[in-house]
Design an enzyme around this catalytic site. Structure first.
Site, PDB file in Angstrom:
ATOM      1  N   GLY A 195      49.580  46.797  39.863  1.00 56.86           N
ATOM      2  CA  GLY A 195      48.822  48.034  39.699  1.00 56.86           C
ATOM      3  C   GLY A 195      48.808  48.634  38.316  1.00 56.86           C
ATOM      4  O   GLY A 195      48.255  49.721  38.121  1.00 56.86           O
TER       5      GLY A 195
ATOM      6  N   ASP B 182      39.857  38.999  49.253  1.00 59.07           N
ATOM      7  CA  ASP B 182      39.604  37.838  48.411  1.00 59.07           C
ATOM      8  C   ASP B 182      38.296  38.057  47.663  1.00 59.07           C
ATOM      9  O   ASP B 182      37.252  38.276  48.284  1.00 59.07           O
ATOM     10  CB  ASP B 182      39.510  36.600  49.306  1.00 59.07           C
ATOM     11  CG  ASP B 182      39.439  35.300  48.541  1.00 59.07           C
ATOM     12  OD1 ASP B 182      39.018  35.324  47.364  1.00 59.07           O
ATOM     13  OD2 ASP B 182      39.793  34.258  49.124  1.00 59.07           O
TER      14      ASP B 182
ATOM     15  N   ASP C 123      43.325  42.811  45.629  1.00 57.18           N
ATOM     16  CA  ASP C 123      44.329  41.753  45.563  1.00 57.18           C
ATOM     17  C   ASP C 123      44.519  41.165  46.951  1.00 57.18           C
ATOM     18  O   ASP C 123      44.282  41.836  47.957  1.00 57.18           O
ATOM     19  CB  ASP C 123      45.663  42.286  45.032  1.00 57.18           C
ATOM     20  CG  ASP C 123      46.516  41.185  44.423  1.00 57.18           C
ATOM     21  OD1 ASP C 123      47.112  40.403  45.190  1.00 57.18           O
ATOM     22  OD2 ASP C 123      46.575  41.090  43.192  1.00 57.18           O
TER      23      ASP C 123
ATOM     24  N   ASP D 235      43.323  40.270  35.144  1.00 53.84           N
ATOM     25  CA  ASP D 235      44.553  39.804  34.509  1.00 53.84           C
ATOM     26  C   ASP D 235      45.204  38.750  35.394  1.00 53.84           C
ATOM     27  O   ASP D 235      46.407  38.526  35.328  1.00 53.84           O
ATOM     28  CB  ASP D 235      45.507  40.986  34.278  1.00 53.84           C
ATOM     29  CG  ASP D 235      46.655  40.643  33.336  1.00 53.84           C
ATOM     30  OD1 ASP D 235      46.450  39.801  32.442  1.00 53.84           O
ATOM     31  OD2 ASP D 235      47.752  41.210  33.491  1.00 53.84           O
TER      32      ASP D 235
ATOM     33  N   TRP E  35      47.229  47.769  35.465  1.00 53.60           N
ATOM     34  CA  TRP E  35      45.897  47.926  34.863  1.00 53.60           C
ATOM     35  C   TRP E  35      45.096  49.005  35.590  1.00 53.60           C
ATOM     36  O   TRP E  35      44.338  49.754  34.966  1.00 53.60           O
ATOM     37  CB  TRP E  35      45.156  46.587  34.879  1.00 53.60           C
ATOM     38  CG  TRP E  35      45.523  45.699  33.724  1.00 53.60           C
ATOM     39  CD1 TRP E  35      46.733  45.633  33.097  1.00 53.60           C
ATOM     40  CD2 TRP E  35      44.677  44.766  33.047  1.00 53.60           C
ATOM     41  NE1 TRP E  35      46.692  44.713  32.085  1.00 53.60           N
ATOM     42  CE2 TRP E  35      45.454  44.165  32.032  1.00 53.60           C
ATOM     43  CE3 TRP E  35      43.357  44.378  33.210  1.00 53.60           C
ATOM     44  CZ2 TRP E  35      44.935  43.190  31.170  1.00 53.60           C
ATOM     45  CZ3 TRP E  35      42.833  43.402  32.362  1.00 53.60           C
ATOM     46  CH2 TRP E  35      43.615  42.819  31.355  1.00 53.60           C
TER      47      TRP E  35
ATOM     48  N   LYS F 186      41.810  37.150  31.467  1.00 52.54           N
ATOM     49  CA  LYS F 186      42.870  36.379  30.822  1.00 52.54           C
ATOM     50  C   LYS F 186      42.502  34.903  30.825  1.00 52.54           C
ATOM     51  O   LYS F 186      42.016  34.371  31.831  1.00 52.54           O
ATOM     52  CB  LYS F 186      44.196  36.574  31.558  1.00 52.54           C
ATOM     53  CG  LYS F 186      45.351  35.758  30.968  1.00 52.54           C
ATOM     54  CD  LYS F 186      46.588  35.839  31.829  1.00 52.54           C
ATOM     55  CE  LYS F 186      47.246  37.194  31.724  1.00 52.54           C
ATOM     56  NZ  LYS F 186      48.542  37.248  32.447  1.00 52.54           N
TER      57      LYS F 186
END
EC number: 2.1.1.166
Length: 268
Positions: free
Chosen positions: A115, A149, A133, A173, A117, A213
């Site tokens: 959590g 998902d 998530d 991320d 970000w 990322k």
């Protein structure tokens, strides 16, 4: 205490089940009173070198990870300020440079656990923030968190409904559990990044932005070519909070141009 495993927002990865890192001390209003001082706090943080009192029962890898955590100024700053992870400072530093988050911004945080970000997005004034998530995430004041998902075909429309419109920023991320084999790890994280990009294409507003990322490597050329078509600017950045020994980078794409993406797909 064992090192936390990484996590993602998709169930298609075949690796071990992802477990979000144990959240650091969390605060309803993390960081400094003045958000512009958040990154400065981390830059000026200094720890005295600390060593483990005992290595009994710990593997060499666990000892190395714990020593790194104990002597990491970003970990210390995150605990002091109430961020859920040191990764919060990566987004803070990215946003200090690119100014992606502001009042009225609608944001989707893919692979949001634990959590950090999401906290940053709320703290910096985003209008609506939705964190997604596969695993449970503790509530973040000012944001909506759902388990799900991002590859679910119904998810793009569901999140746009929650935001009250298309997103201005999609950020990811996400990272797979690493194997130690550089080529395999690179392919896994690029698979997550490509999935996040495809999701972003479905939910972003015109002019919107995307953060993901990636790991340094050579197989992302097709993804970058597509991004350069769909966005007016695409850059790579390694924020100061990213550990020097890590091969991670962040790709920052701004100025989403859906019409260019449509033209490209017609010409394919």
């Amino acid at each position: 205490m064992k090192p936390p495993r990484s996590r993602s927002g998709s169930s298609k990865d075949t690796g071990p089940k992802r477990i979000p890192g144990k959240a650091l001390k969390s605060a309803s209003n993390p960081g400094e009173n003045d958000a512009t001082l958040d990154s400065a706090t981390a830059r000026t943080a200094r720890n005295k070198t600390v060593s483990l009192r005992t290595a009994r029962g710990r593997t060499t890898a666990q000892q190395r990870w714990l020593n790194r955590q104990l002597n990491d100024p970003y970990v210390a700053a995150a605990r002091k300020q109430g961020w859920r992870s040191r990764a919060a400072f990566k987004l803070i530093e990215i946003d200090d440079r690119f100014k992606l988050i502001g009042e009225g911004t609608r944001i989707i945080d893919l692979g949001a656990a634990p959590g950090g970000w999401t906290q940053v997005a709320v703290k910096r004034g985003a209008k609506h923030v939705v964190g997604l998530d596969l695993l449970p995430v503790d509530p973040v004041a000012g944001a909506e968190i759902i388990e799900g998902d991002f590859t679910d075909p119904e998810m793009p429309d569901r999140l746009k409904d929650m935001l009250g419109g298309p997103a201005d920023l999609v950020m990811s991320d996400m990272a797979p559990n690493t194997t130690g084999h550089a080529a395999t790890d690179h392919m896994r994280i690029m698979g997550l990044a490509e999935g996040a990009l495809d999701f972003a294409f479905q939910v972003l507003a015109e002019g919107g932005s995307f953060i993901a990322k990636v790991f340094q490597g050579g197989s992302e050329k097709d993804m970058l070519a597509l991004m350069k078509t769909a966005f007016s600017s695409v850059k790579h950045v390694k924020p100061p909070a990213s550990r020097k020994e890590s091969s991670e980078l962040y790709v920052i794409a701004t100025g989403f141009r859906p019409e260019r993406l449509l033209e490209s797909s017609k010409g394919a």
